[in-house]
Design an enzyme around this catalytic site. Sequence first.
Site, PDB file in Angstrom:
ATOM      1  CB  SER A  26      10.331 -30.694  36.372  1.00 52.45           C
ATOM      2  OG  SER A  26      10.168 -30.721  34.962  1.00 52.45           O
ATOM      3  CE1 TYR A  70       5.750 -27.707  36.832  1.00 53.92           C
ATOM      4  CE2 TYR A  70       7.591 -27.902  35.303  1.00 53.92           C
ATOM      5  CZ  TYR A  70       6.671 -28.491  36.152  1.00 53.92           C
ATOM      6  OH  TYR A  70       6.680 -29.858  36.345  1.00 53.92           O
TER       7      TYR A  70
HETATM    8  N1  LIG Z   1       3.429 -34.979  34.670  1.00 51.06           N
HETATM    9  C1  LIG Z   1       4.612 -34.576  34.224  1.00 51.06           C
HETATM   10  O1  LIG Z   1       4.906 -34.689  33.017  1.00 51.06           O
HETATM   11  C2  LIG Z   1       5.643 -34.039  35.181  1.00 51.06           C
HETATM   12  C3  LIG Z   1       6.965 -33.907  34.720  1.00 51.06           C
HETATM   13  C4  LIG Z   1       7.925 -33.411  35.604  1.00 51.06           C
HETATM   14  C5  LIG Z   1       7.578 -33.080  36.907  1.00 51.06           C
HETATM   15  N2  LIG Z   1       6.277 -33.220  37.316  1.00 51.06           N
HETATM   16  C6  LIG Z   1       5.981 -32.880  38.719  1.00 51.06           C
HETATM   17  O2  LIG Z   1       5.420 -34.008  39.359  1.00 51.06           O
HETATM   18  C7  LIG Z   1       4.630 -33.574  40.497  1.00 51.06           C
HETATM   19  C8  LIG Z   1       3.312 -34.332  40.520  1.00 51.06           C
HETATM   20  O3  LIG Z   1       2.507 -33.933  39.416  1.00 51.06           O
HETATM   21  P1  LIG Z   1       1.644 -34.976  38.568  1.00 51.06           P
HETATM   22  O4  LIG Z   1       2.363 -35.228  37.306  1.00 51.06           O
HETATM   23  O5  LIG Z   1       1.279 -36.140  39.437  1.00 51.06           O
HETATM   24  O6  LIG Z   1       0.356 -34.079  38.206  1.00 51.06           O
HETATM   25  P2  LIG Z   1      -1.126 -34.059  38.850  1.00 51.06           P
HETATM   26  O7  LIG Z   1      -1.724 -32.788  38.407  1.00 51.06           O
HETATM   27  O8  LIG Z   1      -1.832 -35.315  38.507  1.00 51.06           O
HETATM   28  O9  LIG Z   1      -0.876 -34.077  40.417  1.00 51.06           O
HETATM   29  C9  LIG Z   1      -0.532 -32.928  41.159  1.00 51.06           C
HETATM   30  C10 LIG Z   1      -1.289 -32.993  42.481  1.00 51.06           C
HETATM   31  O10 LIG Z   1      -0.889 -31.869  43.293  1.00 51.06           O
HETATM   32  C11 LIG Z   1      -2.086 -31.305  43.858  1.00 51.06           C
HETATM   33  N3  LIG Z   1      -1.844 -29.884  44.164  1.00 51.06           N
HETATM   34  C12 LIG Z   1      -1.692 -28.869  43.281  1.00 51.06           C
HETATM   35  N4  LIG Z   1      -1.535 -27.701  43.917  1.00 51.06           N
HETATM   36  C13 LIG Z   1      -1.561 -27.987  45.243  1.00 51.06           C
HETATM   37  C14 LIG Z   1      -1.436 -27.195  46.414  1.00 51.06           C
HETATM   38  N5  LIG Z   1      -1.284 -25.859  46.356  1.00 51.06           N
HETATM   39  N6  LIG Z   1      -1.486 -27.814  47.621  1.00 51.06           N
HETATM   40  C15 LIG Z   1      -1.659 -29.151  47.697  1.00 51.06           C
HETATM   41  N7  LIG Z   1      -1.816 -29.948  46.627  1.00 51.06           N
HETATM   42  C16 LIG Z   1      -1.750 -29.381  45.410  1.00 51.06           C
HETATM   43  C17 LIG Z   1      -3.147 -31.519  42.792  1.00 51.06           C
HETATM   44  O11 LIG Z   1      -4.469 -31.420  43.299  1.00 51.06           O
HETATM   45  C18 LIG Z   1      -2.794 -32.914  42.291  1.00 51.06           C
HETATM   46  O12 LIG Z   1      -3.417 -33.920  43.054  1.00 51.06           O
HETATM   47  C19 LIG Z   1       4.515 -32.067  40.348  1.00 51.06           C
HETATM   48  O13 LIG Z   1       5.428 -31.441  41.228  1.00 51.06           O
HETATM   49  C20 LIG Z   1       4.935 -31.808  38.906  1.00 51.06           C
HETATM   50  O14 LIG Z   1       5.455 -30.526  38.700  1.00 51.06           O
HETATM   51  C21 LIG Z   1       5.314 -33.685  36.478  1.00 51.06           C
END
Ligand SMILES: NC(=O)c1ccc[n+]([C@@H]2O[C@H](COP(=O)([O-])OP(=O)(O)OC[C@H]3O[C@@H](n4cnc5c(N)ncnc54)[C@H](O)[C@@H]3O)[C@@H](O)[C@H]2O)c1
Length: 287
Positions: free
Chosen positions: A149, A170
């Site tokens: 991130s 985080y």
């Molecule tokens: N959305 C943002 O703005 C953003 C920005 C920077 C980084 N990220 C990173 O991107 C990645 C994906 O997130 P996203 O944005 O698609 O959000 P999201 O919440 O839509 O997807 C995250 C997925 O991970 C699954 N998950 C959570 N905990 C888990 C566990 N213990 N075991 C297995 N699966 C698990 C959830 O059920 C979900 O399907 C994450 O690592 C997040 O930190 C997101």
Amino acid sequence: MGKLDGKVAFITGAARGQGRSHALALAAEGADIIAVDICADIETNTYALASSDDLEETRRLVEKEDRRCVTSIADVRDPGQLRQSIEQGVAELGRLDIVVANAGICPLGQMPGNAFLDAVDVDLVGVINTVSAAYPHLRAGASIIATGSTAALMKGGSDSPAMGPGGAGYTHAKKGVAQFVHDAAKALAPESIRVNAVHPTNCNTDMLHSEGMYKIFRPDLEAPTREDTVDAFASTQPMPTTPWVEPEDISKAVLFLASDDAQFVTGLQMKVDAGQALAHTHAYAIK
Ligand SMILES: NC(=O)c1ccc[n+]([C@@H]2O[C@H](COP(=O)([O-])OP(=O)(O)OC[C@H]3O[C@@H](n4cnc5c(N)ncnc54)[C@H](O)[C@@H]3O)[C@@H](O)[C@H]2O)c1
């Protein structure tokens, strides 16, 4: 001819959001997919996580691309569950070439201290567990991609009193992911296994569009809506076009890193961030 014909990719957090988008992008280029997700909520994480219906929808969409998809419910905090999912996937699909350690939570707000521990457990330990469980199946030419991130690259990241212990967890986790990727890239380079990170900015998924996140970006409002946050999200990025990028924008970076187009790219901290982290980073890193 696809860029990933004959390859198999293991993706965590694949039921929705960026994980699902990565599954579809890699499948469109010929990869078969092993897709896992927790499909349950975590108590300190105030927004709902994905469901088994979501994971089933990912399978349906991958199969629409004429690729095979083996799904299972697994928690990245549990190495045994990950090993089992990979073994089942490899037994059905024959091999493993690509690992996308993407699953994550962001438990923001005034929480007990275990929000810190949960964030670290999922967002950092989960990445390490994923790579460790996959490693015995990997061979020369394999590509590992971890989702970090911009929080990893910015001073303070999501570590502020308003974000609570989960926000601190985080940031700790994402900084750890960046360091882990760097050091794992060095360790695995002699085996021709590449390890890279993608660092997304605000991305249009359920994690971003959650009550806790909206309140951080609009602390002046009691119950901010999506509409209320657009300008605040946009103001974090110098490129003027967008408050957030789409999951597909991140998938393009993941596809590049997964493919042989990146065959000599390892240890890269690849920002897809509309310039968000530029104010906090140097042109290059020197020891
Ligand atoms: N959305 C943002 O703005 C953003 C920005 C920077 C980084 N990220 C990173 O991107 C990645 C994906 O997130 P996203 O944005 O698609 O959000 P999201 O919440 O839509 O997807 C995250 C997925 O991970 C699954 N998950 C959570 N905990 C888990 C566990 N213990 N075991 C297995 N699966 C698990 C959830 O059920 C979900 O399907 C994450 O690592 C997040 O930190 C997101």
